[in-house]
Scaffold this active site. Structure first.
Site, PDB file in Angstrom:
ATOM      1  N   GLY A  31       0.804  -1.227   0.000  1.00 59.50           N
ATOM      2  CA  GLY A  31       0.000   0.000   0.000  1.00 59.50           C
ATOM      3  C   GLY A  31       0.826   1.261   0.000  1.00 59.50           C
ATOM      4  O   GLY A  31       0.288   2.362   0.014  1.00 59.50           O
ATOM      5  N   HIS A 194      -0.242   4.978   7.270  1.00 61.15           N
ATOM      6  CA  HIS A 194      -1.188   3.856   7.341  1.00 61.15           C
ATOM      7  C   HIS A 194      -2.612   4.354   7.574  1.00 61.15           C
ATOM      8  O   HIS A 194      -3.472   3.592   8.014  1.00 61.15           O
ATOM      9  CB  HIS A 194      -0.790   2.889   8.464  1.00 61.15           C
ATOM     10  CG  HIS A 194       0.579   2.337   8.291  1.00 61.15           C
ATOM     11  ND1 HIS A 194       1.669   2.815   8.988  1.00 61.15           N
ATOM     12  CD2 HIS A 194       1.055   1.355   7.478  1.00 61.15           C
ATOM     13  CE1 HIS A 194       2.752   2.158   8.624  1.00 61.15           C
ATOM     14  NE2 HIS A 194       2.404   1.259   7.708  1.00 61.15           N
TER      15      HIS A 194
END
Length: 545
Positions: A31, A194
Site C-alpha cells: 500500500g 497507514h
C-alpha cells in the site's frame, strides 16, 4: 528482479554480484508503492519483503530473504526497518533466528516523523525518509563499505532527518471504510502512512501557507521530535506524494517548499519530487529534510538501477530561474499610431462592455463546458477580457478597423490560450486583412466572411459542427450580408445578426459534436448549448448594446 518462490520477497536478479559486499534488505506492509520493491537494484536494496496492505511481513518471509542473500555470499546483512511495532517485531525475530544460524545481520531502525511534540514509548514513526536511508546505504554497499561503516553512517544520517505529512483526505484499505473523516474545508497535519490521524486538524490553507506551517512544526525547538535547521544548512528535500495528488499539485507544493527554505537561509543541495512512499489513495503530501554534507550528497547522487529512484539533476534546487532570451520578433508592417479622438473613445467603450459581459458570464460558460469539455471555457474568456483591459490600459487602441482587429488578434493569441484563443486569432487576423483600406458597412460583411473562411480552413467541419464559436459566427454572418444592400441600417442589421447568433447557439444543444473535446462524448450527454457559441453571441450582443 526475481521473486523468491513461496514468499512475498523480491530480490535483485544479479545476486551473485553481491558476493563480498553487504546485502541490504527492507520492507513492510503493501500500500506504499513504489515502496518497497521499487528500490531494489544495484546501488540500493538487495531485496525487500512485503506484507499484506498496511501489515508487517511474516517472520518466515524475512528469514527466507536473509537466507537467500547469505547463501549468495553477502559480507554481512543490514535490515533497514521503519519504526513500527509490527515491523520491528517481525524483522527483529527473523534477525535473531538468522544470527542463530551464523549469519552476520544487523538492523537499522528509521524514525523520521516530526509530528509528535512528545513522542510516546514507541518513538518516532518511520516514514518517507526511510527511502533516503535506502539510497545512502545502497551507495555505500555498492562502493564496498563494511557492515560496521554502513551502520554507523546510516544511523548518523537518520538522526539528521525529519519528515512531516499533511493531507486533504484519509485513505481506505480495500474493502474498509476511510480511516478517519475530514470535512471538505479541513486538512490533517502530522498523519502517518497507514491512514492514522495526525496531531492537528486545521482549515485548508493555500500551498505556501500550508508548507510554511509544516516547516514551522518540523523545526520548532519545543517539539521533541524536531529537526534543527540553522541558516547556512544544506539539506536534501523530498516532496512526496502520499498517493492522491496530481503532478501539478505536487509541483506547486515543491515550489512553495523551495521558496520557504530559501527564505530561512537553507541551501537545498538536492530536491526529489514524486511518489516515493504512499498511503494508497491519500490526497496528501509529506516533506522530508535530511541535513547533508558533501559525502552524503555524493551518496545520494550515486548511480542506481532501482526503477523508483528519480533521475534528478546533480545540482541544488533554487527559486532562481535560468532563462535563455526569447527570439526577437521579425519586422512587422507599420501600423497607425493609436489615436485619441472620438473614434478611439468609442472603441474603448465597446471593448470595455465586451470585457464586462465576458466576465459576468464566466461561471455560466464554465458550467456549460463541464458537460462537454474540461469546464474552463468561462475562465478562458475571462483571461481574454482581462488581457484586453490590460492592453487598453497600456495604450489607447487604434480606431482604424484593420489595425484594431489585428492588434486584438495579437492580444488573444498571446494571452487567451486554448483552442478559443487560436480560433479568435484566426478570425480576427483574416478579418483585419479584409478590412485594410476599407471601413464602410459592406466591408464588415466581407470581413466576417473572411474570418469564418480562415477558421473553416483550420477546423474540421463547417457550420453545424458544434465546434465552439463557428456555429454562431456563421449564423451572424448570414444576417450581416444585408449590409451590402444600399441603405441598410447597420444597427438593425447587427440586431438581426445577434438574434441569429443567439438562436444558433441555442440550437447547438441538439447537435452532435464534430470536433473539439465534445466530439469524444456521447451525443446523449450533450444536452446544453455549446459554451463557445454562447460566448460569441454574448460578444455580438455586447457590441450591439
Amino acid at each position: 528482479l526475481r521473486l523468491l518462490q513461496g514468499h512475498r520477497v523480491v530480490l535483485r536478479d544479479d545476486l551473485p554480484a553481491i558476493r563480498g559486499r553487504v546485502a541490504l534488505l527492507s520492507g513492510g506492509g503493501s500500500g506504499h508503492e513504489p515502496a518497497h520493491a521499487g528500490y531494489v537494484g544495484k546501488g540500493m536494496l538487495t531485496g525487500v519483503v512485503a506484507g499484506a496492505v498496511f501489515a508487517s511481513p511474516s517472520v518466515g518471509s524475512v528469514l527466507a530473504a536473509i537466507r537467500a542473500v547469505a547463501r549468495a555470499g553477502a559480507a554481512g546483512i543490514l535490515l533497514i526497518v521503519k519504526n513500527y511495532t509490527g515491523d520491528r517485531l517481525n524483522f527483529g525475530m527473523a534477525l535473531e533466528r538468522a544470527r542463530a544460524e551464523g549469519a552476520d545481520v544487523r538492523m537499522a531502525v528509521v524514525g523520521d516523523d516530526c509530528a509528535f511534540a512528545t513522542p510516546g514509548k514507541a518513538g518516532r514513526r518511520g516514514i518517507c525518509g526511510t527511502v533516503l536511508i535506502h539510497k545512502v546505504a545502497g551507495a555505500l554497499a555498492e562502493a564496498g563499505a563494511s557492515l560496521d561503516e554502513i551502520v554507523e553512517k546510516v544511523t548518523a544520517a537518520a538522526r539528521a532527518m525529519g519528515t512531516l505529512g499533511l493531507s486533504l483526505s484519509p485513505c481506505s484499505i480495500p474493502g474498509s471504510k476511510p480511516s478517519f473523516q475530514l470535512a471538505e474545508d479541513e486538512m490533517e497535519l502530522g498523519l502517518g502512512i497507514h491512514g492514522e490521524a495526525g496531531v492537528r486538524r486545521m482549515k485548508v490553507l493555500p500551498a505556501d501557507k500550508a508548507v510554511e506551517t509544516m516547516l514551522e512544526h518540523m523545526t520548532d525547538p519545543s517539539n521533541a521530535s524536531h529537526l534543527s535547521l540553522t541558516p547556512g544548512s544544506s539539506v536534501v528535500l523530498v516532496v512526496n506524494n502520499l498517493g492522491g495528488l496530481s503532478c501539478l499539485e505536487l509541483g506547486i507544493v515543491a515550489g512553495a517548499a523551495v521558496r520557504c527554505l530559501e527564505s530561512r537561509g537553507i541551501r537545498i543541495a538536492r530536491a526529489l519530487v514524486g511518489s516515493f512512499m504512499t498511503a494508497l489513495e491519500m490526497a496528501g503530501v509529506s516533506l522530508t529534510l535530511m541535513l547533508v554534507d558533501e559525502e552524503l550528497v555524493g551518496l545520494i547522487d550515486a548511480k542506481t538501477t532501482a526503477v523508483a529512484w528519480p533521475n534528478i539533476p546533480a545540482g541544488p534546487a533554487t527559486t532562481r530561474r535560468e532563462e535563455v532570451p526569447a527570439p526577437t520578433e521579425g519586422p512587422r508592417e507599420p501600423q497607425d499610431e493609436p489615436g485619441t479622438g472620438p473614434g478611439t473613445a468609442r472603441v474603448q467603450r465597446v471593448l470595455e462592455w465586451v470585457c464586462s459581459t465576458l466576465l459576468d458570464i464566466q461561471e455560466k460558460l464554465n458550467e456549460l463546458d463541464r458537460g462537454a469539455g474540461d469546464g474552463d471555457c468561462g475562465h478562458t474568456h475571462a483571461w481574454a477580457a482581462q488581457a484586453i483591459r490590460e492592453w487598453m490600459r497600456s495604450r489607447p487602441p487604434p480606431a482604424a478597423p484593420a489595425q484594431l482587429l489585428s492588434a486584438l488578434a495579437d492580444v488573444l493569441l498571446e494571452q487567451m490560450g486554448g483552442s478559443s484563443g487560436v480560433l479568435y486569432g484566426l478570425f480576427l487576423t483574416a478579418a483585419a486583412r479584409s478590412l485594410r483600406g476599407c471601413g464602410d458597412s459592406p466591408a464588415w460583411a466581407d470581413a466576417m466572411d473572411a474570418g469564418i473562411e480562415a477558421m473553416q480552413r483550420s477546423v474540421p467541419g463547417a457550420p453545424n459542427s458544434r465546434f465552439s464559436q463557428l456555429d454562431s459566427l456563421c449564423a451572424a454572418a448570414q444576417a450581416l450580408h444585408s449590409l451590402r444592400s444600399p441603405g441598410a441600417d447597420p444597427l438593425q442589421v447587427l440586431a438581426a445578426a445577434v438574434q441569429s447568433a443567439e438562436a444558433a447557439a441555442e440550437a447547438t444543444r441538439h447537435m452532435e459534436a464534430g470536433a473539439g473535446r465534445a466530439s469524444y462524448i456521447r451525443s446523449s450527454r450533450l444536452e446544453q448549448p455549446d459554451p463557445g457559441a454562447v460566448a460569441v453571441a454574448a460578444v455580438l450582443g455586447a457590441v450591439l448594446e
